[in-house]
Motif scaffolding. Structure first.
Motif, PDB file in Angstrom:
ATOM      1  N   ALA A  37       6.265  -3.892  -0.226  1.00 22.36           N
ATOM      2  CA  ALA A  37       5.049  -3.282   0.316  1.00 22.36           C
ATOM      3  C   ALA A  37       4.542  -2.105  -0.509  1.00 22.36           C
ATOM      4  O   ALA A  37       3.338  -1.977  -0.725  1.00 22.36           O
TER       5      ALA A  37
ATOM      6  N   VAL B 103       5.365 -10.073   8.013  1.00 18.40           N
ATOM      7  CA  VAL B 103       6.690 -10.322   7.434  1.00 18.40           C
ATOM      8  C   VAL B 103       7.775  -9.799   8.375  1.00 18.40           C
ATOM      9  O   VAL B 103       8.804 -10.447   8.585  1.00 18.40           O
ATOM     10  N   GLU B 104       7.545  -8.626   8.956  1.00 11.73           N
ATOM     11  CA  GLU B 104       8.520  -8.047   9.891  1.00 11.73           C
ATOM     12  C   GLU B 104       8.707  -8.948  11.112  1.00 11.73           C
ATOM     13  O   GLU B 104       9.835  -9.203  11.542  1.00 11.73           O
ATOM     14  N   ALA B 105       7.607  -9.448  11.657  1.00 13.76           N
ATOM     15  CA  ALA B 105       7.694 -10.296  12.842  1.00 13.76           C
ATOM     16  C   ALA B 105       8.346 -11.637  12.534  1.00 13.76           C
ATOM     17  O   ALA B 105       9.104 -12.178  13.348  1.00 13.76           O
TER      18      ALA B 105
ATOM     19  N   ILE C  69       2.553  -6.701   6.118  1.00 16.13           N
ATOM     20  CA  ILE C  69       3.864  -6.080   6.348  1.00 16.13           C
ATOM     21  C   ILE C  69       4.339  -6.373   7.769  1.00 16.13           C
ATOM     22  O   ILE C  69       5.501  -6.731   7.990  1.00 16.13           O
ATOM     23  N   LEU C  70       3.441  -6.223   8.731  1.00 19.00           N
ATOM     24  CA  LEU C  70       3.807  -6.518  10.119  1.00 19.00           C
ATOM     25  C   LEU C  70       4.108  -8.000  10.312  1.00 19.00           C
ATOM     26  O   LEU C  70       5.003  -8.364  11.081  1.00 19.00           O
TER      27      LEU C  70
ATOM     28  N   TYR D  33      10.373 -12.512   9.718  1.00 17.11           N
ATOM     29  CA  TYR D  33      11.687 -12.549   9.065  1.00 17.11           C
ATOM     30  C   TYR D  33      12.609 -11.386   9.412  1.00 17.11           C
ATOM     31  O   TYR D  33      13.805 -11.467   9.162  1.00 17.11           O
ATOM     32  N   SER D  34      12.076 -10.287   9.911  1.00 20.40           N
ATOM     33  CA  SER D  34      12.844  -9.067  10.209  1.00 20.40           C
ATOM     34  C   SER D  34      13.762  -8.660   9.050  1.00 20.40           C
ATOM     35  O   SER D  34      14.978  -8.515   9.228  1.00 20.40           O
ATOM     36  N   PRO D  35      13.206  -8.482   7.853  1.00 15.45           N
ATOM     37  CA  PRO D  35      14.052  -8.100   6.715  1.00 15.45           C
ATOM     38  C   PRO D  35      14.477  -6.633   6.828  1.00 15.45           C
ATOM     39  O   PRO D  35      13.903  -5.866   7.589  1.00 15.45           O
TER      40      PRO D  35
ATOM     41  N   HIS E 286      11.123  -4.195   2.617  1.00 21.89           N
ATOM     42  CA  HIS E 286       9.746  -3.722   2.824  1.00 21.89           C
ATOM     43  C   HIS E 286       9.346  -2.743   1.726  1.00 21.89           C
ATOM     44  O   HIS E 286       8.240  -2.810   1.192  1.00 21.89           O
TER      45      HIS E 286
ATOM     46  N   TYR F  14      14.849  -2.660   5.737  1.00 19.50           N
ATOM     47  CA  TYR F  14      13.792  -1.745   5.307  1.00 19.50           C
ATOM     48  C   TYR F  14      13.632  -1.687   3.788  1.00 19.50           C
ATOM     49  O   TYR F  14      12.533  -1.502   3.285  1.00 19.50           O
TER      50      TYR F  14
END
Length: 124
Positions: free
Chosen positions: A89, A74-76, A71-72, A78-80, A85, A82
């Motif tokens: 997730a 993907v966040e770093a 999850i972290l 692509y910054s999708p 996620h 919430y």
């Protein structure tokens, strides 16, 4: 070979398959996580088995590290938003433990039988 000969089976293979640790043919589980009373093939009693919370602990540890790490990641990368996620997730963090819990419990119980592990007792 005599009738009482059983091959040396891998606890990993028999545990993942959910089969008897002695013969590798009978079922280890009656339900999803409920142990059978004994093997229907060779008659081995599963009274020795102490599943406890070991399988749940190992599965939680793995899923938390892998799930939260991905999850972290993907966040770093692509910054999708919430909701993306939540859409990806949440099902992963629910489905992955459900898929892993039974095989891990089977492996731990079969390893317990192979190592002849017993409850600790104080000798007098």
């Amino acid at each position: 070979m005599s009738e009482n000969y059983y091959p040396d089976l891998s606890p990993l293979k028999t545990g993942i398959a959910g089969t008897c640790p002695r013969c590798g043919r009978g079922k280890l589980f009656d339900g999803y996580l409920t142990l059978a009373e004994k093997c229907r093939s060779c008659g081995l009693s599963y009274e020795f088995a102490d599943g406890g919370d070991g399988a749940a602990w190992f599965v939680m540890l793995f899923v938390c590290v892998a799930g939260v790490g991905s999850i972290l990641g993907v966040e770093a990368a692509y910054s999708p938003p919430y909701w993306v996620h939540a859409l990806i997730a949440v099902p992963v963090l629910i489905v992955l433990p459900l898929l892993l819990l039974r095989p891990v419990k089977g492996v731990l119980i079969n390893q317990q039988w192979k190592a002849d592990a017993r409850e600790g007792r104080l000798g007098k």
